[in-house]
Design an enzyme around this catalytic site. Structure first.
Site, mmCIF file in Angstrom:
data_model
loop_
_atom_site.group_PDB
_atom_site.id
_atom_site.type_symbol
_atom_site.label_atom_id
_atom_site.label_comp_id
_atom_site.label_asym_id
_atom_site.label_seq_id
_atom_site.Cartn_x
_atom_site.Cartn_y
_atom_site.Cartn_z
ATOM 1 N N TYR A 29 27.835 15.851 25.121
ATOM 2 C CA TYR A 29 26.733 14.874 25.066
ATOM 3 C C TYR A 29 27.248 13.534 25.634
ATOM 4 O O TYR A 29 28.361 13.105 25.331
ATOM 5 C CB TYR A 29 26.274 14.732 23.605
ATOM 6 C CG TYR A 29 25.381 13.553 23.378
ATOM 7 C CD1 TYR A 29 24.155 13.451 24.024
ATOM 8 C CD2 TYR A 29 25.760 12.523 22.537
ATOM 9 C CE1 TYR A 29 23.339 12.359 23.834
ATOM 10 C CE2 TYR A 29 24.945 11.417 22.330
ATOM 11 C CZ TYR A 29 23.731 11.345 22.991
ATOM 12 O OH TYR A 29 22.926 10.261 22.804
ATOM 13 N N LYS B 296 17.728 15.111 15.052
ATOM 14 C CA LYS B 296 17.184 16.250 15.789
ATOM 15 C C LYS B 296 16.610 17.277 14.812
ATOM 16 O O LYS B 296 15.726 16.963 14.046
ATOM 17 C CB LYS B 296 18.280 16.816 16.704
ATOM 18 C CG LYS B 296 19.020 15.723 17.509
ATOM 19 C CD LYS B 296 18.141 15.014 18.491
ATOM 20 C CE LYS B 296 18.617 13.684 19.050
ATOM 21 N NZ LYS B 296 19.978 13.304 19.084
ATOM 22 N N ASP C 71 30.116 19.882 16.946
ATOM 23 C CA ASP C 71 28.821 19.201 16.925
ATOM 24 C C ASP C 71 27.758 20.300 16.878
ATOM 25 O O ASP C 71 27.544 21.015 17.862
ATOM 26 C CB ASP C 71 28.675 18.331 18.180
ATOM 27 C CG ASP C 71 27.365 17.544 18.195
ATOM 28 O OD1 ASP C 71 26.390 17.985 17.550
ATOM 29 O OD2 ASP C 71 27.312 16.504 18.874
ATOM 30 N N ARG D 14 26.404 1.286 -0.751
ATOM 31 C CA ARG D 14 27.185 1.689 0.424
ATOM 32 C C ARG D 14 28.154 2.796 0.028
ATOM 33 O O ARG D 14 28.308 3.781 0.742
ATOM 34 C CB ARG D 14 27.936 0.487 1.023
ATOM 35 C CG ARG D 14 29.006 0.905 2.039
ATOM 36 C CD ARG D 14 29.461 -0.215 2.982
ATOM 37 N NE ARG D 14 29.707 -1.467 2.329
ATOM 38 C CZ ARG D 14 30.774 -1.762 1.561
ATOM 39 N NH1 ARG D 14 31.716 -0.858 1.371
ATOM 40 N NH2 ARG D 14 30.908 -2.938 1.006
HETATM 41 C C1 LIG Z 1 24.530 16.882 20.699
HETATM 42 C C2 LIG Z 1 24.356 15.468 20.236
HETATM 43 N N1 LIG Z 1 25.290 14.905 19.459
HETATM 44 C C3 LIG Z 1 25.168 13.623 19.020
HETATM 45 C C4 LIG Z 1 24.102 12.833 19.375
HETATM 46 C C5 LIG Z 1 24.017 11.404 18.897
HETATM 47 O O1 LIG Z 1 23.148 11.272 17.826
HETATM 48 P P1 LIG Z 1 22.246 9.963 17.502
HETATM 49 O O2 LIG Z 1 21.340 9.736 18.664
HETATM 50 O O3 LIG Z 1 21.544 10.336 16.233
HETATM 51 O O4 LIG Z 1 23.195 8.815 17.302
HETATM 52 C C6 LIG Z 1 23.084 13.390 20.172
HETATM 53 C C7 LIG Z 1 21.915 12.578 20.544
HETATM 54 O O5 LIG Z 1 21.119 12.951 21.386
HETATM 55 C C8 LIG Z 1 23.220 14.741 20.612
HETATM 56 O O6 LIG Z 1 22.294 15.319 21.399
#
Ligand SMILES: Cc1ncc(COP(=O)(O)O)c(C=O)c1O
Length: 377
Positions: A100, A197, A172, A48
Site C-alpha cells: 500500500y 475498510k 496487513d 488514552r
Molecule cells: C492495505 C492498507 N493498509 C493500510 C491502510 C491505511 O489505513 P488508513 O487509511 O485507515 O490510515 C490502507 C488504506 O487505504 C490500506 O489499503
C-alpha cells in the site's frame, strides 16, 4: 462454549453492561475514571491508556483474529506506525513490492530518516528472499492480497523464512478481513488493519488496529499505543465495533458479488486482464485457496485503450462511486495510478496506468454488472 465466528463477533468482549444491563456496550466518553483510593480503581484511569468502549471492541477483534490481544488506533497508518516503531535504528524492514502506498511512504519518508533500513522484495518468490536475506532484517511486512495488484503471499511459508532468521512477521490483513483470513493461526506474529475498510464496513469511520500473538508483543504495542497516543476515540471504537458484528454476512455478500463481476469481466474484449485471486489462472490462487475462506470483494482489471480509457470508465460509472478507500457497503471504482497509488509513481511500486480497482459493495449485483457494462463503453 460457542465459538463460531459470527457468535464471537456478536458476543466476545461485550457482555451486557453490569451497571445498567445495556445489551450494547455503552459509549463511554469520560476521559478520566474515579480512584476509590489511591492506586485502587475499576480497571480504567484515563481514556488514552484504556477506555471501556474501546476495550470491548479490542477484545472482540482479538478473538476473531485468533490473537492474544488487540489495540485500536485512530487510523490504519497510526496502527502501522505503532508496529514499525518496534524497530530500532539500524534494523531493517522488508516490505512487499506492491505495498500500500501509505506503508511505502511511512517507511521510506518517515522511518528511514529516523534510521530504519528498508528493502522492497517480491514476497511471492520465497526462495529469492531466503537466498538474498537482507542483513539486519528484524521485521517482514506482508500484505495479502496486496493493494491494488491482489498478489498473494504464502503466510505460513513466509513465517518460516522470517522466524528462521529471527525476524517478526507482520501481516496487513485489511483486504481479507478476519472473516476470510486469520494470519496469526497461520504463523504471523502481528496483524494490522485499516479498520476504515471491511472491519468498519460502512465508510463512516477512519480507524486502525493491531492484534498480536503473545504477551511480549502485547506489552510492547500496548506501551506504544499509550505512549504515542494515537488511540481510537470512544465513538470511533463504537462504530467500528458495530461494523465488526456484521462482518461475516457482509463479507459473504461482497464475495458473491465480486465472483459474479469477475465472471462478467473475464473474457470481455474491452478488458485485457482480470486480477482476482479466485480465478484459477491467478498465480496465487492455490495459496489463497489454502489460507483464505473465500477470495474477497476487491477486483483489479486492465482495459484495452490504456490510460485514457481507464479514466473514462472510472468517470462514466454511476452505481460504482468514483472514490478512494474500499471495504464499505457501497461499490467504489478508482484509478490507482492517479489516485491511491500516485505517491509510488516512478518507484518499483508503480502500477500500470490502464489499471482500474473495484471495491465491490453489497448492492444488487445485476445493477453493478449493468453499470460496468455501460461504463466500459
Ligand atoms: C492495505 C492498507 N493498509 C493500510 C491502510 C491505511 O489505513 P488508513 O487509511 O485507515 O490510515 C490502507 C488504506 O487505504 C490500506 O489499503
Amino acid at each position: 462454549m460457542a465459538d463460531g465466528f459470527e457468535t464471537r463477533a456478536i458476543h466476545d468482549g461485550q457482555p451486557p453492561d453490569p451497571a445498567s444491563g445495556a445489551v450494547v456496550t455503552p459509549i463511554t466518553l469520560s476521559s478520566t475514571f474515579v480512584h476509590e483510593e489511591v492506586g485502587k480503581h475499576a480497571g480504567y484511569e484515563y481514556s488514552r491508556s484504556g477506555n471501556p468502549t474501546r476495550r470491548a471492541y479490542e477484545e472482540c477483534l482479538a478473538s476473531l483474529e485468533g490473537a492474544l490481544d488487540g489495540f485500536a488506533f485512530a487510523s490504519g497508518m497510526a496502527a502501522e506506525d505503532a508496529v514499525l516503531r518496534l524497530l530500532a535504528p539500524g534494523q531493517r524492514v522488508v516490505i512487499p513490492d506492491d505495498a500500500y502506498g501509505g506503508t511505502f511512504r511511512l517507511v521510506s519518508k518517515v522511518l528511514a530518516p529516523a534510521g530504519i533500513e528498508w528493502t522492497v522484495a517480491d514476497l511471492t518468490d520465497l526462495d529469492a528472499l531466503a537466498r538474498d536475506w537482507p542483513d539486519g532484517t528484524a521485521l517482514v511486512w506482508v500484505e495479502t492480497p496486496t493493494n491494488p495488484m491482489l498478489n498473494i503471499a504464502d503466510i505460513p511459508a513466509i513465517a518460516d523464512v522470517a522466524h528462521q532468521a529471527g525476524a517478526l512477521l507482520v501481516v496487513d490483513n485489511t483486504f481479507a478481513s478476519p472473516y476470510l483470513q486469520q494470519p496469526i493461526p497461520l504463523g504471523a506474529d502481528v496483524v494490522v488493519h485499516s479498520t476504515t475498510k471491511y472491519v468498519g464496513g460502512h465508510s463512516d469511520v477512519v480507524g486502525g488496529a493491531v492484534v498480536v500473538r503473545n504477551l511480549e508483543l502485547a506489552e510492547k504495542v500496548g506501551y506504544h499505543q499509550n505512549a504515542m497516543g494515537a488511540v481510537a476515540g470512544p465513538f470511533d471504537a463504537f462504530l467500528t465495533h458495530r461494523g465488526l458484528k456484521t462482518l461475516g454476512v457482509r463479507m459473504d455478500r461482497h464475495c458473491d458479488n465480486a465472483e459474479r463481476i469477475v465472471e462478467f469481466l473475464d473474457g470481455d474484449p474491452r478488458v485485457t486482464e482480470v486480477i482476482y485471486p479466485g480465478l484459477a489462472a491467478h498465480p496465487g490462487h492455490e495459496v489463497a485457496a489454502r489460507q483464505m475462506k473465500r477470495f474477497g470483494g476487491m477486483i483489479s482489471f486492465r482495459v484495452a485503450g490504456g490510460l485514457e480509457q481507464a479514466l473514462a470508465v472510472c468517470e462514466r460509472a454511476e452505481v460504482f462511486t468514483l472514490g478512494e478507500s474500499l471495504g464499505g457497503v457501497e461499490s467504489l471504482i478508482e484509478h490507482p495510478g492517479k489516485m491511491t497509488h500516485a505517491s509510488v509513481a516512478g518507484t518499483d511500486l508503480e502500477v500500470p496506468d490502464d489499471l482500474i480497482r473495484l471495491s465491490v459493495g453489497i448492492e444488487t449485483v445485476d445493477d453493478l454488472v449493468a453499470d460496468l457494462d455501460r461504463s466500459l463503453g
